[in-house]
Design a protein around this motif. Structure first.
Motif, mmCIF file in Angstrom:
data_model
loop_
_atom_site.group_PDB
_atom_site.id
_atom_site.type_symbol
_atom_site.label_atom_id
_atom_site.label_comp_id
_atom_site.label_asym_id
_atom_site.label_seq_id
_atom_site.Cartn_x
_atom_site.Cartn_y
_atom_site.Cartn_z
ATOM 1 N N SER A 108 47.053 31.118 26.138
ATOM 2 C CA SER A 108 46.219 32.008 27.021
ATOM 3 C C SER A 108 44.906 31.186 27.431
ATOM 4 O O SER A 108 44.357 31.430 28.654
ATOM 5 C CB SER A 108 45.769 33.043 26.033
ATOM 6 O OG SER A 108 44.774 33.930 26.647
ATOM 7 N N ASP A 134 47.171 43.726 45.206
ATOM 8 C CA ASP A 134 48.295 43.564 44.704
ATOM 9 C C ASP A 134 49.298 43.598 45.920
ATOM 10 O O ASP A 134 49.175 44.311 46.799
ATOM 11 C CB ASP A 134 49.000 44.704 43.844
ATOM 12 C CG ASP A 134 48.173 44.704 42.542
ATOM 13 O OD1 ASP A 134 47.610 43.631 41.751
ATOM 14 O OD2 ASP A 134 47.791 45.838 41.941
ATOM 15 N N GLU A 163 47.869 33.788 38.534
ATOM 16 C CA GLU A 163 48.387 34.418 37.324
ATOM 17 C C GLU A 163 47.338 34.642 36.224
ATOM 18 O O GLU A 163 46.351 34.338 36.035
ATOM 19 C CB GLU A 163 49.174 33.141 36.558
ATOM 20 C CG GLU A 163 50.065 33.541 35.615
ATOM 21 C CD GLU A 163 50.881 32.218 35.192
ATOM 22 O OE1 GLU A 163 51.690 32.543 34.336
ATOM 23 O OE2 GLU A 163 50.480 31.236 35.265
ATOM 24 N N ASP A 164 47.840 36.019 35.945
ATOM 25 C CA ASP A 164 47.016 36.841 34.921
ATOM 26 C C ASP A 164 47.427 36.469 33.375
ATOM 27 O O ASP A 164 48.245 36.328 33.235
ATOM 28 C CB ASP A 164 46.941 38.276 35.195
ATOM 29 C CG ASP A 164 45.912 38.942 34.264
ATOM 30 O OD1 ASP A 164 45.350 38.500 33.429
ATOM 31 O OD2 ASP A 164 45.770 40.163 34.668
ATOM 32 N N ASP A 220 46.926 37.722 30.819
ATOM 33 C CA ASP A 220 47.326 38.765 30.020
ATOM 34 C C ASP A 220 48.795 39.245 30.544
ATOM 35 O O ASP A 220 49.482 39.869 29.738
ATOM 36 C CB ASP A 220 46.428 39.921 30.265
ATOM 37 C CG ASP A 220 45.044 39.509 29.472
ATOM 38 O OD1 ASP A 220 45.125 38.760 28.531
ATOM 39 O OD2 ASP A 220 43.921 40.283 30.106
ATOM 40 N N GLU A 221 49.276 38.604 31.750
ATOM 41 C CA GLU A 221 50.472 39.235 32.165
ATOM 42 C C GLU A 221 51.019 37.916 32.844
ATOM 43 O O GLU A 221 51.131 37.839 34.136
ATOM 44 C CB GLU A 221 50.337 40.322 33.237
ATOM 45 C CG GLU A 221 49.643 41.466 32.629
ATOM 46 C CD GLU A 221 49.503 42.756 33.762
ATOM 47 O OE1 GLU A 221 50.404 42.685 34.621
ATOM 48 O OE2 GLU A 221 48.710 43.583 33.624
ATOM 49 N N TRP A 273 53.359 34.938 34.292
ATOM 50 C CA TRP A 273 54.827 34.994 35.277
ATOM 51 C C TRP A 273 55.530 34.312 34.519
ATOM 52 O O TRP A 273 55.610 33.708 33.591
ATOM 53 C CB TRP A 273 54.361 34.183 36.597
ATOM 54 C CG TRP A 273 53.167 34.704 37.376
ATOM 55 C CD1 TRP A 273 52.640 35.964 37.508
ATOM 56 C CD2 TRP A 273 52.427 33.990 38.402
ATOM 57 N NE1 TRP A 273 51.583 36.153 38.268
ATOM 58 C CE2 TRP A 273 51.616 34.747 38.892
ATOM 59 C CE3 TRP A 273 52.463 32.626 38.856
ATOM 60 C CZ2 TRP A 273 50.593 34.355 39.857
ATOM 61 C CZ3 TRP A 273 51.767 32.304 39.851
ATOM 62 C CH2 TRP A 273 50.726 33.115 40.618
#
Length: 269
Positions: free
Chosen positions: A14, A46, A109-110, A112-113, A115
């Protein structure tokens, strides 16, 4: 204990993603953005990519129009997107600045989410990935979708930077067209005569040009479907379909390579 180690590993991943940094090295100056800054950029939104080149399926990203990060760049300028593995995509600025037709985005790229991985045992396309909406409108090549991008930089045109790539002044229009196709589809991975910025694939003229060792129609077959001739787990060259290079364009590219086989230069150093 094992649970603690797993937690520390996840935390490290992270933090690594959060530490992602994208740089724009332009004539007007250099600026860098963290993943967090870009995710919260005023123009971030988005987007849906119907046919993602790298993931081979529809994808959804948080992205910023790349032109929003190119302050001072004009349509006549030349840019290069550089990936962490040495892939270096040559890009006319006009493509990246366009507001109609194909539109270029920097996907972020987040942490927390994250890819998905590009393949089993591989990393994702992040933390930054240059993607396109409506790519067919401007004939965007798969080589113009660099993933794991670390920076974009403003440079002189290829002809000025690398004269060793130039065909002879009296070369045919077919060869000249092939040179343009080489820049668009091959330079991101390959050098020729030692010239180029990529550190990804082999040189295409030194010591031998592929037109010198592929006989008959095998070079065309190799460009269309590399693993139909050479299959190994680490193979990374994509195939170039009729939609990317039609039959005429493929012949033009091969004509350029054949021409350059007669113009070998010793590699620098």
């Amino acid at each position: 204990m094992r649970g603690l180690l797993v937690s520390l590993m996840l935390l490290g991943c992270s933090l690594s993603l959060q530490a992602g940094e994208f740089a724009a090295q332009l004539n007007a100056g250099t600026r860098s953005w963290s993943s967090s800054e870009l995710l919260h950029h005023p123009q971030a939104r988005d987007i849906e990519i119907a046919d993602d080149v790298s993931y081979k399926r529809p994808m959804r990203y948080r992205a910023v129009p790349i032109r929003a990060l190119l302050e001072g760049v004009t349509a006549g300028d030349h840019l290069q997107a550089v990936a962490s593995d040495g892939f270096a995509a040559e890009l006319p600025a006009a493509l990246l600045l366009a507001d109609e037709g194909a539109k270029a985005w920097l996907a972020i790229e987040d942490p927390d989410e994250p890819w998905p991985p590009l393949a089993q045992g591989k990393a994702s396309a992040g933390p930054f990935y240059l993607v396109w909406t409506d790519p067919h409108a401007s004939q965007i090549s798969p080589e113009q979708w660099p993933f794991q991008v670390v920076r974009i930089r403003q440079l002189a045109a290829v002809e000025q930077r690398f004269p060793a790539l130039l065909p002879a002044g009296d070369a045919s229009s077919e060869v000249q067209a092939g040179f343009a196709l080489f820049q668009k589809n091959c330079m991101a991975c390959h050098r020729l005569n030692g010239a180029g910025d990529s550190a990804f694939g082999p040189d295409l003229n030194i010591p031998y040009n592929p037109t010198e060792y592929f006989t008959g129609d095998f070079l065309r077959q190799y460009i269309r479907d590399p693993q139909s001739l050479r299959r190994w787990p680490q193979a990374r060259m994509p195939g170039f379909s009729e939609q990317v290079l039609d039959a005429t364009q493929l012949q033009q590219l091969i004509a350029y390579l054949q021409h350059m086989a007669t113009r070998k230069l010793p590699p620098p150093g």
